[in-house]
Design an enzyme around this catalytic site. Structure first.
Site, PDB file in Angstrom:
ATOM      1  N   HIS A   1      -7.544  -1.043   5.565  1.00  0.00           N
ATOM      2  CA  HIS A   1      -6.539  -0.122   6.112  1.00  0.00           C
ATOM      3  C   HIS A   1      -6.391   1.060   5.161  1.00  0.00           C
ATOM      4  O   HIS A   1      -6.394   2.223   5.582  1.00  0.00           O
ATOM      5  CB  HIS A   1      -5.221  -0.867   6.281  1.00  0.00           C
TER       6      HIS A   1
ATOM      7  N   HIS B   1       0.843  -1.195   0.000  1.00  0.00           N
ATOM      8  CA  HIS B   1       0.000   0.000   0.000  1.00  0.00           C
ATOM      9  C   HIS B   1       0.876   1.243   0.000  1.00  0.00           C
ATOM     10  O   HIS B   1       2.104   1.141   0.048  1.00  0.00           O
ATOM     11  CB  HIS B   1      -0.990  -0.015   1.162  1.00  0.00           C
TER      12      HIS B   1
ATOM     13  N   HIS C   1       1.369   3.962   2.024  1.00  0.00           N
ATOM     14  CA  HIS C   1       1.879   4.737   3.157  1.00  0.00           C
ATOM     15  C   HIS C   1       3.400   4.890   3.097  1.00  0.00           C
ATOM     16  O   HIS C   1       4.116   3.982   2.676  1.00  0.00           O
ATOM     17  CB  HIS C   1       1.450   4.099   4.473  1.00  0.00           C
TER      18      HIS C   1
ATOM     19  N   ASP D   1      -0.144  -4.066   6.257  1.00  0.00           N
ATOM     20  CA  ASP D   1      -0.829  -3.632   7.469  1.00  0.00           C
ATOM     21  C   ASP D   1      -2.268  -4.127   7.537  1.00  0.00           C
ATOM     22  O   ASP D   1      -3.055  -3.618   8.341  1.00  0.00           O
ATOM     23  CB  ASP D   1      -0.821  -2.105   7.558  1.00  0.00           C
TER      24      ASP D   1
ATOM     25  N   ASP E   1       5.767   4.745   5.180  1.00  0.00           N
ATOM     26  CA  ASP E   1       6.635   3.762   5.837  1.00  0.00           C
ATOM     27  C   ASP E   1       6.605   2.410   5.136  1.00  0.00           C
ATOM     28  O   ASP E   1       7.095   1.416   5.669  1.00  0.00           O
ATOM     29  CB  ASP E   1       6.283   3.617   7.320  1.00  0.00           C
ATOM     30  N   HIS E   2       6.055   2.388   3.923  1.00  0.00           N
ATOM     31  CA  HIS E   2       6.059   1.183   3.084  1.00  0.00           C
ATOM     32  C   HIS E   2       6.635   1.450   1.692  1.00  0.00           C
ATOM     33  O   HIS E   2       7.040   0.508   1.012  1.00  0.00           O
ATOM     34  CB  HIS E   2       4.644   0.606   2.959  1.00  0.00           C
TER      35      HIS E   2
ATOM     36  N   HIS F   1       4.791  -4.821  10.862  1.00  0.00           N
ATOM     37  CA  HIS F   1       5.104  -4.115  12.108  1.00  0.00           C
ATOM     38  C   HIS F   1       5.225  -5.085  13.276  1.00  0.00           C
ATOM     39  O   HIS F   1       4.561  -6.130  13.306  1.00  0.00           O
ATOM     40  CB  HIS F   1       4.014  -3.092  12.444  1.00  0.00           C
TER      41      HIS F   1
END
Length: 256
Positions: free
Chosen positions: A115, A57, A59, A134, A61-62, A172
């Site tokens: 998400h 996805h 975001h 996530d 942090d990905h 995570h």
């Protein structure tokens, strides 16, 4: 067929990036690179050539390392079709029904929104490996930023239907906090308590709790049990639909 070699790279405060190496053809995918430098350093140390990035996805942090890794390696970036406009450097957009080839290995792709609107997961069935970003965590699931409870519950059912031996490589290290919440709403669950003891042992030794095993998640993770009458009764919702139970569990976790 050569088995995949999966290397786990902890970054930021609690993220995991994965290097997925297919030794037969010397191809390596990076799953959800939050940062570039730790990935490039690890690949060099392992002697692996990065050929792909697999994003779940959009975001930061990905996908934060996408462009630098691509500039340094010339790799192909694969990500969700439903979020193609938000994946930096995307080359190939995929969704449910598509497959991704990594040399001699093949992953099935599943759309698992909730998400985010365009979240996907990659399942390498021959290696019992699920990269779910996530959507699903050990003893938890992601926050519902862009989806609805029926969407998210359907996505979790999709992942729950995979074989029991599937290894869940989530993005995570949230398991300890997820455990505390799960015990607060499902205190009599023996499978959950057993998983809790294992989590405590691993963290005390400085070890990751990820990957987990899907069979254990089916028994212990409250977000996969929204259609379980026992959990619904614990929540005071004995006649509620699974979607309503999921929404209640997600809401309680958000406030926990």
């Amino acid at each position: 067929m050569a088995r995949l070699v999966i290397d786990q790279i902890p970054v930021l405060s609690d993220n995991y990036i994965y290097l997925v190496h297919e030794p037969e053809t010397d191809r390596t995918a990076v799953v959800d690179p939050a940062e570039a430098e730790p990935v490039l350093q690890r690949a060099e140390a392992m002697g692996w050539r990065i050929t792909h990035i697999l994003n779940t996805h959009h975001h930061g942090d990905h996908v934060g390392g996408n462009l630098e890794i691509k500039a340094r390696t010339g790799c192909t970036i694969i990500g969700p079709r439903a979020d193609a406009d938000r994946i930096p450097g995307l080359d190939e957009a995929v969704g449910t029904g598509d497959t991704v080839r990594l040399g001699a290995a093949t992953a099935a792709v599943f759309d698992v929104p909730g998400h985010t609107r365009g979240h996907i997961a990659y399942h390498f069935a021959d290696d019992s490996a699920l990269f779910c970003g996530d959507t699903l965590f050990s003893l938890g699931c992601g926050r519902m930023f862009e989806g609805t409870p029926p969407q998210f519950w359907t996505s979790l059912q999709t992942l729950r239907a995979l074989p029991d031996g599937t290894r869940v490589f989530c993005a995570h290290e949230y398991t300890e906090s997820n455990l505390r919440f799960a015990l607060s709403i499902d205190p009599d669950n023996e499978a959950l308590k057993a998983r809790g003891r294992e989590v405590e042992r691993l963290r005390a030794a400085g070890l990751p709790t990820v990957p987990s095993i899907l069979a254990e998640e089916k028994q212990a993770n409250p977000f996969l049990r929204a259609d379980d009458p026992t959990l619904a009764a614990h929540l005071g919702l004995p006649a509620a639909s699974p979607e309503a139970v999921f929404a209640e569990v997600r809401g309680r976790k958000d406030r926990f």
